[in-house]
Design an enzyme around this catalytic site. Structure first.
Site, PDB file in Angstrom:
ATOM      1  NE  ARG A  92      21.611 -14.825  48.125  1.00 18.27           N
ATOM      2  CZ  ARG A  92      22.133 -16.046  48.278  1.00 18.27           C
ATOM      3  NH1 ARG A  92      21.609 -16.885  49.147  1.00 18.27           N
ATOM      4  NH2 ARG A  92      23.151 -16.436  47.564  1.00 18.27           N
ATOM      5  CG  ASP A 121      22.044 -13.685  45.107  1.00 16.50           C
ATOM      6  OD1 ASP A 121      20.810 -13.863  45.044  1.00 16.50           O
ATOM      7  OD2 ASP A 121      22.872 -14.601  44.993  1.00 16.50           O
ATOM      8  CB  SER A 173      29.472 -19.724  41.285  1.00 15.46           C
ATOM      9  OG  SER A 173      28.565 -19.072  42.134  1.00 15.46           O
TER      10      SER A 173
HETATM   11  N1  ARG Z   1      20.573 -17.544  39.245  1.00 17.20           N
HETATM   12  C1  ARG Z   1      20.028 -17.804  40.547  1.00 17.20           C
HETATM   13  C2  ARG Z   1      19.302 -16.588  41.040  1.00 17.20           C
HETATM   14  O1  ARG Z   1      19.556 -15.504  40.608  1.00 17.20           O
HETATM   15  C3  ARG Z   1      21.051 -18.271  41.522  1.00 17.20           C
HETATM   16  C4  ARG Z   1      22.128 -17.287  41.875  1.00 17.20           C
HETATM   17  C5  ARG Z   1      23.252 -17.854  42.659  1.00 17.20           C
HETATM   18  N2  ARG Z   1      23.775 -18.957  41.922  1.00 17.20           N
HETATM   19  C6  ARG Z   1      24.955 -19.525  42.100  1.00 17.20           C
HETATM   20  N3  ARG Z   1      25.210 -20.600  41.417  1.00 17.20           N
HETATM   21  N4  ARG Z   1      25.842 -19.069  42.946  1.00 17.20           N
HETATM   22  O2  ARG Z   1      18.455 -16.705  41.863  1.00 17.20           O
END
Ligand code: ARG
Length: 391
Positions: A92, A121, A173
């Site tokens: 990110r 995120d 997801s």
């Molecule tokens: N929980 C993880 C993080 O905060 C991944 C986030 C995105 N996960 C997802 N399955 N879309 O870094």
């Protein structure tokens, strides 16, 4: 029209953002970060334009992700809550950084992302934006728009001429890059439900993994992995190779309940074959070459580094200070580690280093013992002094 730069994935959310913002008087430049998610990026770019973006950039950030983000986090021993190699969290600040570069180049006035208001995120993107361009407008449409469900979004997309993919959306997801994969939601929201095998793509089912163990040897120089089975490789191809080797043996799966920054506990699955053997390997060389105090002290910093990364604080002074610490810490982390891979397990079975502090002559119970056992008696007497009553 106010020009804004959107971190675009090609999914339904970021595609709906384009007409949604256009209707509110914005011109949208889409930026796609190729971190190894394996999409057809020409198609993704075309979709951005069809959805109404004025321009679309696609940047290959795979090498940078590994060299500038994953390797520093590896050197820091950063595993969030002891388990998660932070693959998604590391990508990110990288994507946001490049988004800002493009916004500057395009003389844009705003930065947009498609994250929800419940996750980590959004924080990782926005902290980066705010640190780099404090005056730019930040827009997070998904947090504020009117759509209550995916179906409403699909109806909206259709009404605006946004291409809606015919393929059924995954019930999960998923976030993927070269350093790992994260899978959540759907039936996984019940923490008691065992993950179905079809959610995994980087690792084979350990039960179906080869019946014969595999071995892999990784060479490190100053804490950086440089070769696999004697073959010298740059960090990105090295990671890809280890993903393949460890993944073939079902190594690198994590199933955890984690604490998000916003306070929610969430159930997440991870696949990180390369990260798993790299963290195992680097720690092993460290244990050979470093003294006890350094090793103990590092554990505290590892936890802090993982927290900062997870919580979106990558571009902060403490994180940079810790990188400096870890460069010094790894002065002697050079050598080779041999790892055995067997049905989902990775175990270290050998290690060597020119800087090893391990002395067979000191450790042996056999012939040639150099350890003077007579010193122990006095040492133990003094060791006990603080806890005894003295008249
Ligand atoms: N929980 C993880 C993080 O905060 C991944 C986030 C995105 N996960 C997802 N399955 N879309 O870094």
């Amino acid at each position: 029209m106010k020009k804004v730069v959107l971190a675009y994935s090609g999914g339904l959310d970021t595609s709906c953002i384009i007409p949604w913002l256009k209707d509110r008087g914005y011109e949208i430049i889409a930026v796609i970060g190729d971190v190894g998610q394996g999409d057809d990026f020409d198609k993704v770019k075309a979709k951005a334009i069809k959805s109404g973006a004025a321009k679309a950039y696609c940047l290959n950030l795979q090498q940078e992700l590994i060299e500038e983000y994953a390797i520093p986090a590896l050197k820091a021993g950063a595993l969030y809550e002891g388990k998660y190699n932070l693959a998604c969290a590391l990508s990110r600040p990288l994507i946001a950084y490049h988004q800002v570069q493009i916004a500057r180049k395009e003389k844009a006035e705003g930065l947009v992302h498609g994250c929800t208001g419940k996750g980590n995120d959004q924080v990782r993107f926005e902290v980066t934006y705010r640190l780099m361009e404090p005056k730019m407008e930040v827009i997070a449409p998904v947090r504020i728009w009117e759509f209550k469900s995916r179906d409403e979004e699909i109806d909206y997309a259709k009404s605006k001429g946004v291409p809606v993919s015919a393929t059924k959306k995954s019930p999960y997801s998923i976030d993927t890059n070269v350093y790992g994969r994260a899978i959540e939601s759907g039936l996984l929201e019940d923490p008691m439900v065992e993950p179905p095998q079809d959610v995994f793509t980087m690792t084979v089912n350990p039960e179906k993994a080869p019946n014969k163990p595999g071995y892999v040897e990784i060479d490190f120089i100053k804490g950086v992995p440089v070769a696999v089975d004697g073959e010298k490789l740059k960090p990105l191809p090295l990671v890809l190779k280890l993903n393949e080797i460890a993944g073939r043996h079902g190594v690198g799966r994590v199933d955890m309940i984690e604490n998000r920054l916003v306070g929610i506990k969430s159930r997440e699955l991870y696949e990180n074959p390369a990260g798993t053997v790299l963290h195992l390997g680097i720690r092993e060389i460290e244990s050979l070459v470093l003294d006890r105090d350094s090793l103990r002290f590092k554990e505290i910093l590892s936890q802090k580094y993982a927290e900062l990364t997870y919580n979106g604080l990558w571009w902060t002074p403490l994180k940079a200070q810790m990188d400096a610490f870890f460069n010094e810490y790894h002065k002697n982390t050079s050598g080779t580690v041999r790892i055995k891979l067997y049905k989902g397990h990775a175990m270290v079975v050998g290690r060597r280093s020119p800087y090893s502090r391990y002395s067979e002559k000191m450790a042996t119970y056999g012939k040639g013992d150099k350890f003077d056992q007579s010193l122990a008696e006095g040492f133990i007497k003094l060791w006990t002094v603080p806890f005894q009553r003295h008249q």
